[in-house]
Design a protein around this motif. Structure first.
Motif, PDB file in Angstrom:
ATOM      1  N   CYS A  57       3.278  -3.655  -1.884  1.00 51.74           N
ATOM      2  CA  CYS A  57       2.758  -4.428  -3.014  1.00 51.74           C
ATOM      3  C   CYS A  57       3.445  -4.118  -4.340  1.00 51.74           C
ATOM      4  N   VAL A  68       2.071  -2.427  -6.662  1.00 52.22           N
ATOM      5  CA  VAL A  68       1.056  -2.302  -7.709  1.00 52.22           C
ATOM      6  C   VAL A  68      -0.088  -1.356  -7.325  1.00 52.22           C
ATOM      7  N   GLY A  69       0.178  -0.440  -6.387  1.00 50.84           N
ATOM      8  CA  GLY A  69      -0.806   0.602  -6.100  1.00 50.84           C
ATOM      9  C   GLY A  69      -1.993   0.174  -5.270  1.00 50.84           C
ATOM     10  N   LYS A  70      -1.843  -0.862  -4.462  1.00 51.69           N
ATOM     11  CA  LYS A  70      -2.978  -1.343  -3.664  1.00 51.69           C
ATOM     12  C   LYS A  70      -2.767  -1.160  -2.154  1.00 51.69           C
ATOM     13  N   CYS A  71      -1.575  -1.453  -1.671  1.00 52.54           N
ATOM     14  CA  CYS A  71      -1.384  -1.618  -0.222  1.00 52.54           C
ATOM     15  C   CYS A  71      -1.433  -0.298   0.533  1.00 52.54           C
ATOM     16  N   GLY A  72      -1.309   0.837  -0.161  1.00 51.77           N
ATOM     17  CA  GLY A  72      -1.514   2.138   0.465  1.00 51.77           C
ATOM     18  C   GLY A  72      -0.272   2.802   1.040  1.00 51.77           C
TER      19      GLY A  72
END
Lengths: 278, 353
Positions: A244, A246-250
Motif C-alpha cells: 500500500c 501508507v502503513g495499512k497492508c501490513g
C-alpha cells in the motif's frame, strides 16, 4: 496520487529506457518518465510503479529531485512485474503513485563529511541524494565526500556513465569494488565491509549512508560501528515487500514501525531498537 | 469525554416488543442492506438479510466476524482508463444489527488503523464503506469455548462504541440510541421510539461501566526488545500448519494485497485479503525473506496485536472473541500464549514450558 485517495495512481509515459548493466544478464534498466501530474519529492522517498493488468512494485526515486521535467526509476528484472516492466519501451504508459516514506535527513547532515557505500542496485535510491549534495547550490553545506560503489562484476555497475563526473567533483574520493578478481580490473576487489578500513575518513565528522542487499547492510554497519562510527551517524534505506505505501497492508511492518511511513530511511541507532526482521 | 461519560447526552432507552422490532427491521430493509446473524450451512454468520424472520438474535457469537462489510475479502477498487484511473467501489448503505460487543470493539480497531489520526493516511476505500455503515450492537449471552472478552476488558452485556444497542429481554428488547445515527434509525418505522423505558427498568448494563472495563488483565506491558527473542516462540507455534485461517477469521486482521485482472480489455485493481502467516507475505522479489519460519510469523501475529498496534494506536487488536482459537486446526491459542508471556515477564522467565 490523488490527495483524497492515496491508492489512485496517475499516468506517466516512458520517455527513454537506459540499459544499465552490461554483464550477461543485462538485468537492470532505468526508465525515464514524464508524469501527467508531476510532484515534488525528497531524496530517499519512493513510489509505487504500476503496469496496468500486471501489478504494482515499489521503487526508490533514482534521479535528483532538482530535475523537474522528468523522473527516473531503476528496475532490476527479478520477478513478474519487473519482467513486464523490462518489456516496455519509449512511449509506453505506466502508472505512478507517491511520493511515500521519509527521506534522508539532509539538513541534519549539514556540516558532515559523507561516506556513501552502495552495493549493486543499492546505488539507485542514493542517487537523488548524491546529485542533490553535488549540486552547486548545496555542495558547500557538506564536507568531504567518499564514495565506495560495489557490484558483483565490472559489468554490473549501474549509472557507470555518472562515475567520471562524480569522481572529478571537488573534495570527493570515488572507489569501486567487485566481488572477485576480473581481467583488466585495477580497483578494489572484495565486499565493502572489508574495505572501509582502507579508506581513511574522519570519525568525528563523517556520516555514512549505505544501501545494498540486506546482508551487505548488516555486515557493513557492523564494520562501521566496530570502526568507531556511532550508529546515530550511519543511515540506510531498507528494502521490504510492500503493497500500500501508507502503513495499512501490513507487509513492511517491523516491530511497531512500518518501513513505508516510518522509513525507508533509518539510522542504525533506530534499527538497533527494532527487531532484526529486514 | 469517554463513551460512558457521553451516555447521558443521548436519547433515553426505549422498549420494543419482539413484534415491533421485527416490523421495524422489515421497514429498514427498504432503506438499507441489513446484515445480521443468520443461519447458513448450519453456522450462525453475519450475512445479508433477505427476510426478517431469518434473523437469529437470541444466540451466541456468529462464526465469522462482520469485518467483510467494511473490508471485503475481495473488492474491486479501481479501473484503469486510457489516461486516468477511476474508483470502482460499489457501496450501499448497510445496517449491521446484532453485532456482539467484541465485534463492535473490533470495528473500533479497524477504524483506528484505516481512518484514525495516528494512521497518518486515511484509507479511502475503508472510509467510504464505514461512512455508509450503521451499527446496532446487541448483548452477548453465550460464552463459547475459547471466548475471553472479559479478560480483554470488554463487557459482553453492553458496548457504547456503536450507533445504538439492543439488550434482549423476555419478549423483546430495550434499545439505547448512542449516536445521532442511532437516534434517527427507527424514526418513521413501525417501532418509532415512542415507548421509553419506565423509571427503574433500564437494564443495569446500560448505565455504569462494567467492572472489567479499564481493568484489562490480558495486556502486554513490555517492550519489543524484552519479548522478541526472549520467549519460547517455537514452542508457542508448535502445530501451526500455516493455513492463515486465524487471520481470515479474525475481526481485526486487515493485511491485504492489490491484484490486477483484465476482462473485456478493461483492467481492474482488486483489494484482496492477505495473511502474515504465509511465507510469501514478506518475500522480496529478489529472494530475500525477513520472516522465513513459522514461529516468526506466529510471533508477528501475536506481537502485532498485543504490542505493535497498541504502541501505534493505543488499542489492542484482539477482542477475545476466540474465533482463531476455535478455528485453528493446529490448536494454537493466542490467549494462552499471551498469558504465558505475561507470567514469564512477571517471574523474569522462570516459568517452565
Amino acid at each position: 496520487m490523488s490527495l483524497q485517495n492515496p491508492y489512485l495512481p496517475s499516468r506517466a509515459v516512458i520517455m527513454e529506457v537506459i540499459q544499465e548493466t552490461k554483464s550477461e544478464t543485462q538485468d537492470v534498466k532505468t526508465f525515464r518518465l514524464k508524469l501527467d501530474e508531476p510532484f515534488d519529492y525528497r531524496p530517499g522517498q519512493f513510489v509505487e510503479f504500476s503496469v496496468a493488468g500486471i501489478g504494482e512494485c515499489t521503487f526508490g526515486f533514482a534521479s535528483s529531485p532538482l530535475i523537474k521535467d522528468h523522473m527516473e526509476l531503476t528496475v532490476k528484472r527479478t520477478g513478474y512485474v519487473t519482467e513486464n516492466i523490462h518489456m516496455l519501451s519509449e512511449g509506453s504508459t505506466v502508472w505512478i503513485r507517491g511520493p511515500f516514506g521519509n527521506s534522508f535527513p539532509l539538513e541534519k547532515m549539514e556540516g558532515s563529511d559523507l561516506f556513501y557505500v552502495t552495493g549493486g542496485l543499492g546505488l539507485a535510491p542514493l542517487r537523488p541524494m548524491i546529485d542533490y549534495v553535488f549540486d552547486p547550490a548545496y555542495r558547500d553545506r557538506y564536507g568531504k565526500i567518499k564514495m565506495l560503489m560495489a557490484a558483483r562484476t565490472p559489468g554490473d555497475f549501474i549509472f557507470s556513465y555518472d562515475f567520471e563526473k562524480w569522481a572529478q567533483m571537488p573534495d570527493t574520493e570515488f572507489y569501486q569494488t567487485i566481488d572477485s578478481p576480473a581481467e583488466g580490473w585495477n580497483q578494489f576487489v572484495g565486499f565493502p565491509h572489508t574495505l572501509i578500513e582502507k579508506i581513511p575518513f574522519d570519525l568525528e565528522k563523517t556520516t555514512a549512508v549505505l544501501c545494498g542487499p540486506p546482508p551487505m547492510i548488516k555486515a557493513l554497519s557492523n564494520a562501521f560501528v566496530q570502526y568507531g562510527l556511532p550508529p546515530e551517524r550511519i543511515y540506510t534505506t531498507l528494502e521490504m515487500r510492500m503493497t500500500c505505501g501508507v502503513g495499512k497492508c501490513g507487509k513492511c511492518n517491523i516491530g511497531h514501525r512500518y518501513v513505508c511511513i516510518d522509513g525507508p530511511v533509518f539510522s542504525m541507532a533506530e534499527l538497533g531498537e527494532m527487531p532484526s526482521e529486514y | 469525554m469517554s463513551g460512558y461519560e457521553m451516555l447521558s447526552s443521548f436519547g433515553s432507552s426505549h422498549v420494543m416488543t419482539g413484534n415491533q422490532l421485527s416490523a421495524a427491521l422489515d421497514d429498514l430493509l427498504q432503506k438499507f442492506t441489513v446484515v445480521a446473524p443468520v443461519m447458513a450451512d448450519n453456522k450462525l454468520v453475519y450475512d445479508e438479510v433477505k427476510d426478517v424472520s431469518d434473523i437469529v438474535l437470541d444466540d451466541g457469537l456468529p462464526y465469522k466476524s462482520p469485518k467483510e462489510i467494511v473490508f471485503p475479502r475481495a473488492e474491486d477498487v479501481m479501473r484503469f482508463l486510457e489516461n486516468r484511473v477511476e474508483e470502482a467501489q460499489v457501496i450501499k448503505p448497510v445496517l449491521l444489527v446484532g453485532a456482539k460487543p467484541c465485534d463492535v470493539a473490533a470495528m473500533n480497531v479497524l477504524d483506528e488503523v484505516f481512518t484514525g489520526e495516528q494512521g497518518r493516511f486515511k484509507d479511502s476505500f475503508y472510509n467510504n464503506r464505514r461512512e455508509f455503515l450503521t451499527i446496532v450492537g446487541m448483548n452477548c449471552r453465550e460464552k463459547k469455548a475459547g471466548c475471553f472478552c472479559e479478560e480483554r476488558g470488554l463487557n459482553p452485556a453492553f458496548s457504547v462504541d456503536c450507533d445504538g444497542f439492543l439488550t434482549l429481554q423476555h419478549d423483546g428488547a430495550v434499545y439505547k440510541p448512542l449516536t445521532e445515527k442511532g437516534i434517527d434509525l427507527f424514526s418513521g418505522t413501525a417501532a418509532a421510539l415512542s415507548n421509553p423505558v419506565s423509571p427503574g427498568t433500564e437494564p443495569a448494563s446500560h448505565g455504569a461501566e462494567p467492572a472489567s472495563h479499564g481493568a484489562e488483565s490480558l495486556v502486554l506491558n513490555t517492550t519489543e526488545g524484552e519479548v522478541f527473542n526472549a520467549m519460547p516462540w517455537e514452542k508457542y507455534a508448535e502445530g501451526c500448519i500455516g493455513c492463515g485461517t486465524c487471520t481470515f477469521i479474525c475481526p481485526t486482521c486487515h493485511c491485504f494485497n492489490l491484484r490486477d485482472s483484465e476482462k473485456n480489455g478493461i483492467v481492474t485493481r482488486t483489494r484482496v485479503w492477505d495473511s502474515c502467516m504465509y511465507p510469501k507475505f514478506t518475500l522480496h522479489a529478489g529472494g530475500h525473506n525477513p520472516r522465513t519460519k513459522k514461529y516468526e510469523r506466529f510471533r508477528q501475529r501475536v506481537l502485532h496485536k498485543y504490542l505493535y498496534i497498541p504502541e501505534n494506536y493505543g488499542c489492542i487488536a484482539c477482542t477475545g472473541c476466540g474465533r482463531c482459537i476455535r478455528s485453528c486446526p493446529g490448536g494454537l491459542n493466542i490467549r494462552n500464549t499471551v498469558a504465558d508471556i505475561r507470567s514469564r515477564l512477571e517471574t523474569k522467565g522462570e516459568v517452565p514450558v
